[in-house]
Design an enzyme around this catalytic site. Sequence first.
Site, short mmCIF file in Angstrom:
data_model
loop_
_atom_site.label_atom_id
_atom_site.label_comp_id
_atom_site.label_asym_id
_atom_site.label_seq_id
_atom_site.Cartn_x
_atom_site.Cartn_y
_atom_site.Cartn_z
N ALA A 246 17.03 -28.89 -28.12
CA ALA A 246 16.49 -30.31 -28.41
C ALA A 246 17.17 -31.26 -26.90
CB ALA A 246 17.32 -31.27 -28.91
N GLY B 38 17.69 -26.34 -30.45
CA GLY B 38 16.38 -26.50 -30.89
C GLY B 38 15.87 -25.58 -30.51
N GLU C 64 16.05 -22.22 -32.94
CA GLU C 64 15.55 -23.14 -34.42
C GLU C 64 14.39 -22.53 -34.56
OE1 GLU C 64 18.11 -26.04 -34.13
OE2 GLU C 64 19.25 -25.95 -35.91
N GLU D 33 25.31 -25.19 -29.18
CA GLU D 33 25.54 -26.67 -30.11
C GLU D 33 27.17 -27.12 -30.03
OE1 GLU D 33 23.45 -24.91 -31.18
OE2 GLU D 33 21.99 -25.35 -31.48
N1 COA Z 1 17.71 -30.97 -22.85
C1 COA Z 1 17.39 -32.03 -21.54
N2 COA Z 1 17.49 -31.43 -20.15
C2 COA Z 1 16.97 -30.17 -20.07
C3 COA Z 1 17.99 -29.06 -20.99
C4 COA Z 1 18.07 -29.70 -22.32
N3 COA Z 1 18.55 -29.13 -24.05
N4 COA Z 1 18.29 -27.55 -21.04
C5 COA Z 1 17.16 -27.80 -19.74
N5 COA Z 1 17.26 -29.71 -19.32
C6 COA Z 1 16.59 -29.90 -17.82
C7 COA Z 1 17.86 -29.99 -17.20
O1 COA Z 1 18.97 -30.94 -17.11
C8 COA Z 1 17.52 -30.18 -16.02
O2 COA Z 1 16.74 -31.29 -15.31
P1 COA Z 1 16.58 -31.73 -14.04
O3 COA Z 1 15.99 -31.33 -12.82
O4 COA Z 1 15.91 -33.30 -14.16
O5 COA Z 1 18.09 -31.62 -13.22
C9 COA Z 1 16.36 -29.15 -16.03
O6 COA Z 1 16.20 -29.09 -17.34
C10 COA Z 1 16.30 -27.49 -15.16
O7 COA Z 1 17.41 -27.02 -15.82
P2 COA Z 1 18.72 -26.81 -15.65
O8 COA Z 1 20.27 -26.71 -16.15
O9 COA Z 1 19.01 -27.13 -13.58
O10 COA Z 1 18.41 -25.06 -15.10
P3 COA Z 1 19.25 -23.74 -14.93
O11 COA Z 1 18.37 -22.61 -14.76
O12 COA Z 1 20.65 -23.85 -13.82
O13 COA Z 1 20.08 -23.83 -16.40
C11 COA Z 1 19.96 -23.56 -18.47
C12 COA Z 1 19.08 -22.87 -17.72
C13 COA Z 1 19.07 -23.72 -20.19
C14 COA Z 1 20.87 -22.37 -18.73
C15 COA Z 1 20.26 -24.25 -19.16
O14 COA Z 1 19.53 -25.56 -18.81
C16 COA Z 1 21.48 -25.66 -20.21
O15 COA Z 1 22.29 -24.60 -20.32
N6 COA Z 1 20.58 -26.27 -21.29
C17 COA Z 1 21.18 -26.37 -22.24
C18 COA Z 1 20.94 -25.42 -23.07
C19 COA Z 1 22.04 -26.18 -24.11
O16 COA Z 1 22.64 -26.75 -24.45
N7 COA Z 1 20.75 -26.65 -25.27
C20 COA Z 1 21.50 -27.17 -26.60
C21 COA Z 1 20.90 -28.37 -26.95
S1 COA Z 1 21.58 -28.56 -28.63
#
Ligand code: COA
Length: 258
Positions: free
Chosen positions: A65, A110, A113, A133
């Site tokens: 999400a 999400g 999911e 989460e």
């Molecule tokens: N919601 C909003 N934005 C997200 C996102 C999410 N769930 N996952 C990634 N993004 C965004 C980042 O904020 C970043 O945006 P920006 O360039 O404007 O700063 C962009 O996507 C790229 O992500 P980044 O974190 O820089 O890439 P990465 O390769 O270093 O890491 C992940 C990738 C997927 C490991 C990492 O983005 C992450 O942990 N995301 C969240 C996962 C999560 O907790 N999901 C559950 C949500 S309830």
Amino acid sequence: MYTNLLTELKGSNFWISINRADKMNALNIDTLREIKLAVMEANANAEVRVIFLTGIGQKAFAAGADIAEFASFGVAEGTKMAADGHAVMNSIEQSPKPVIALVNGFTLGGGCELAMSCHVRIASENARFGQPEVNLGLIPGYGGTQRLCQIIGKGKALELLLSGDAIKADQALALGLVNQVVPIENLYEAGEVFASKLNSKSPVAISRVIECVNAGYAFDQDGFQKEIDAFGESFGTEDFKEGTQAFLQKRTADFKGK
Ligand code: COA
């Protein structure tokens, strides 16, 4: 027509691609609303037999999400977010046409999911699955605590839900979380090969299988009784007459979905 999705009808397959690659295809509320609409569009189109759901790019199916969107939410907004998200996931799970997730990278929160609400999951080798989460002081809110247990069993599901750990595609395959793992360049082709199998079957029978399987997981339904009723009803369909006649006449069945 859609702001956050790309959609395309190719033959009898309807493709839905989440188009927020710069945000790892994070599922903001608008994107989820559009996914529900796109699945409805596919189900309303008589030419469609299989629906594909994937993410644009090679990094993410959906990384969860949209954290930036919900970070300021309070209890009422959080509850509404979960209820609306559940309705989207249910609409996919209950889609009478099979929905195949082509999982192409990070499939977290999400996103996981969403993939779990689909009927079949084919993953690329670089896919990563998890419910992180708990790292955010949250729990899964789009059915993850339920569907992960249904798909891989309570013991392993609890391990993933409590630790927030992400697992690789081969581990997801071993757990039964995905049906197949292929190199990323073969992902679409693997989906099409699987869909071509489904496209040759009776669409009525396919939708009844989905309905009966879902009934077994619904607390207000008797899956066994549902199967008895759906089996009986199948004898009244044109597809049944065509399928049995084709077998007896030693030819390939041409199902019309009636
Ligand atoms: N919601 C909003 N934005 C997200 C996102 C999410 N769930 N996952 C990634 N993004 C965004 C980042 O904020 C970043 O945006 P920006 O360039 O404007 O700063 C962009 O996507 C790229 O992500 P980044 O974190 O820089 O890439 P990465 O390769 O270093 O890491 C992940 C990738 C997927 C490991 C990492 O983005 C992450 O942990 N995301 C969240 C996962 C999560 O907790 N999901 C559950 C949500 S309830």
